[in-house]
Design a protein around this motif. Sequence first.
Motif, mmCIF file in Angstrom:
data_model
loop_
_atom_site.group_PDB
_atom_site.id
_atom_site.type_symbol
_atom_site.label_atom_id
_atom_site.label_comp_id
_atom_site.label_asym_id
_atom_site.label_seq_id
_atom_site.Cartn_x
_atom_site.Cartn_y
_atom_site.Cartn_z
ATOM 1 N N GLN A 1 28.020 35.365 -0.512
ATOM 2 C CA GLN A 1 27.861 34.291 0.509
ATOM 3 C C GLN A 1 26.847 34.525 1.498
ATOM 4 O OE1 GLN A 1 29.489 31.563 -0.094
ATOM 5 N NE2 GLN A 1 29.261 30.280 1.944
ATOM 6 N N VAL A 2 26.193 33.592 1.934
ATOM 7 C CA VAL A 2 25.006 33.782 3.026
ATOM 8 C C VAL A 2 25.327 33.058 4.217
ATOM 9 C CG1 VAL A 2 22.764 33.521 3.582
ATOM 10 C CG2 VAL A 2 23.119 34.102 1.213
ATOM 11 N N GLN A 3 25.399 33.724 5.392
ATOM 12 C CA GLN A 3 25.858 32.963 6.635
ATOM 13 C C GLN A 3 24.381 32.462 7.080
ATOM 14 O OE1 GLN A 3 29.084 32.592 7.173
ATOM 15 N NE2 GLN A 3 29.531 33.894 5.397
ATOM 16 N N VAL A 4 24.452 31.325 7.716
ATOM 17 C CA VAL A 4 23.142 30.736 8.280
ATOM 18 C C VAL A 4 23.668 30.038 9.669
ATOM 19 C CG1 VAL A 4 21.506 28.658 7.944
ATOM 20 C CG2 VAL A 4 22.603 30.053 5.731
ATOM 21 N N VAL A 5 22.765 30.477 10.532
ATOM 22 C CA VAL A 5 23.046 30.207 11.955
ATOM 23 C C VAL A 5 21.807 29.622 12.739
ATOM 24 C CG1 VAL A 5 23.964 30.915 14.007
ATOM 25 C CG2 VAL A 5 24.985 31.897 12.156
ATOM 26 N N GLU A 6 22.031 28.390 13.057
ATOM 27 C CA GLU A 6 20.725 27.741 13.884
ATOM 28 C C GLU A 6 20.774 28.036 15.226
ATOM 29 O OE1 GLU A 6 21.832 24.958 10.299
ATOM 30 O OE2 GLU A 6 22.871 25.915 12.013
ATOM 31 N N SER A 7 19.831 27.903 15.963
ATOM 32 C CA SER A 7 19.708 28.218 17.527
ATOM 33 C C SER A 7 18.304 27.423 18.029
ATOM 34 C CB SER A 7 19.798 29.613 17.957
ATOM 35 O OG SER A 7 18.722 30.353 17.436
ATOM 36 N N GLY A 8 18.362 27.269 19.189
ATOM 37 C CA GLY A 8 17.182 26.575 19.786
ATOM 38 C C GLY A 8 17.133 25.271 20.230
ATOM 39 N N GLY A 9 18.284 24.776 19.992
ATOM 40 C CA GLY A 9 18.310 23.098 19.902
ATOM 41 C C GLY A 9 18.446 22.780 21.584
ATOM 42 N N GLY A 10 18.194 21.453 21.822
ATOM 43 C CA GLY A 10 18.714 20.984 23.157
ATOM 44 C C GLY A 10 18.269 19.555 23.378
ATOM 45 N N SER A 11 17.913 19.345 24.585
ATOM 46 C CA SER A 11 17.445 18.003 25.111
ATOM 47 C C SER A 11 16.026 18.548 25.684
ATOM 48 C CB SER A 11 18.406 17.544 26.193
ATOM 49 O OG SER A 11 19.503 17.128 25.428
ATOM 50 N N VAL A 12 15.201 17.091 25.521
ATOM 51 C CA VAL A 12 13.784 17.564 25.828
ATOM 52 C C VAL A 12 13.343 15.828 26.207
ATOM 53 C CG1 VAL A 12 12.841 17.516 23.564
ATOM 54 C CG2 VAL A 12 11.721 18.501 25.483
ATOM 55 N N GLN A 13 12.227 15.772 26.903
ATOM 56 C CA GLN A 13 11.709 14.250 27.051
ATOM 57 C C GLN A 13 10.754 14.196 26.055
ATOM 58 O OE1 GLN A 13 10.295 14.141 31.362
ATOM 59 N NE2 GLN A 13 12.302 12.887 31.677
ATOM 60 N N ALA A 14 10.305 12.777 25.792
ATOM 61 C CA ALA A 14 9.154 12.788 24.788
ATOM 62 C C ALA A 14 7.894 13.475 25.072
ATOM 63 C CB ALA A 14 9.104 11.219 24.614
ATOM 64 N N MET A 114 19.855 23.001 -2.262
ATOM 65 C CA MET A 114 20.126 24.092 -1.358
ATOM 66 C C MET A 114 21.634 24.564 -1.842
ATOM 67 S SD MET A 114 17.439 24.713 0.269
ATOM 68 C CE MET A 114 16.004 23.859 0.357
ATOM 69 N N ASP A 115 21.780 25.881 -1.776
ATOM 70 C CA ASP A 115 22.989 26.723 -1.840
ATOM 71 C C ASP A 115 24.053 26.911 -0.617
ATOM 72 O OD1 ASP A 115 20.780 28.273 -4.209
ATOM 73 O OD2 ASP A 115 22.586 27.223 -4.764
ATOM 74 N N PHE A 116 23.047 27.105 0.591
ATOM 75 C CA PHE A 116 23.719 27.631 1.790
ATOM 76 C C PHE A 116 23.241 26.967 2.700
ATOM 77 C CE2 PHE A 116 25.595 31.135 -0.530
ATOM 78 C CZ PHE A 116 24.804 31.571 -1.357
ATOM 79 N N TRP A 117 24.078 26.292 3.734
ATOM 80 C CA TRP A 117 23.894 25.618 5.078
ATOM 81 C C TRP A 117 24.395 26.147 6.164
ATOM 82 C CZ3 TRP A 117 20.915 21.084 4.734
ATOM 83 C CH2 TRP A 117 20.564 20.422 3.410
ATOM 84 N N GLY A 118 23.533 25.847 7.305
ATOM 85 C CA GLY A 118 24.157 26.260 8.467
ATOM 86 C C GLY A 118 25.010 24.989 9.070
#
Length: 127
Positions: A1-14, A114-118
């Motif tokens: 099993q592969v663990q997948v972790v996203e980061s860096g999102g947020g809110s921004v203006q156009a 895709m096999d593994f998802w965050g």
Amino acid sequence: QVQVVESGGGSVQAGGSLRLSCEFSTWRYRSYCVGWFRSGPGKEREGVATIDSDGTIAYRESVKGRFSISQDKAKKILYLQMDSLKPEDTAMYYCALDKVGYCDGTPDETRDGMDFWGEGIQVTVSS
């Protein structure tokens, strides 16, 4: 099993920028396809950008020239640099790995393989 972790999102203006990162617990496959996908409000999950072990890159038409995907396999991290963001880029962004084979087709066409998802990370772009 592969663990997948996203980061860096947020809110921004156009017009602003964000860089998403995706860390994999392991990334030891000889041939693979990794990519970013997104799901906007009331929309099906769509492919944004993919890159495979050959270094072949594909982008969704609407993000070409604005988004850039890159990988650091030594660190087991996948990146998505997003510039000139638009309100229509607002979505939950997901990172995924296909551990067998190469990216075959457009980012949309790779989604089901895709096999593994965050769990995803939210990106909100305000006008």
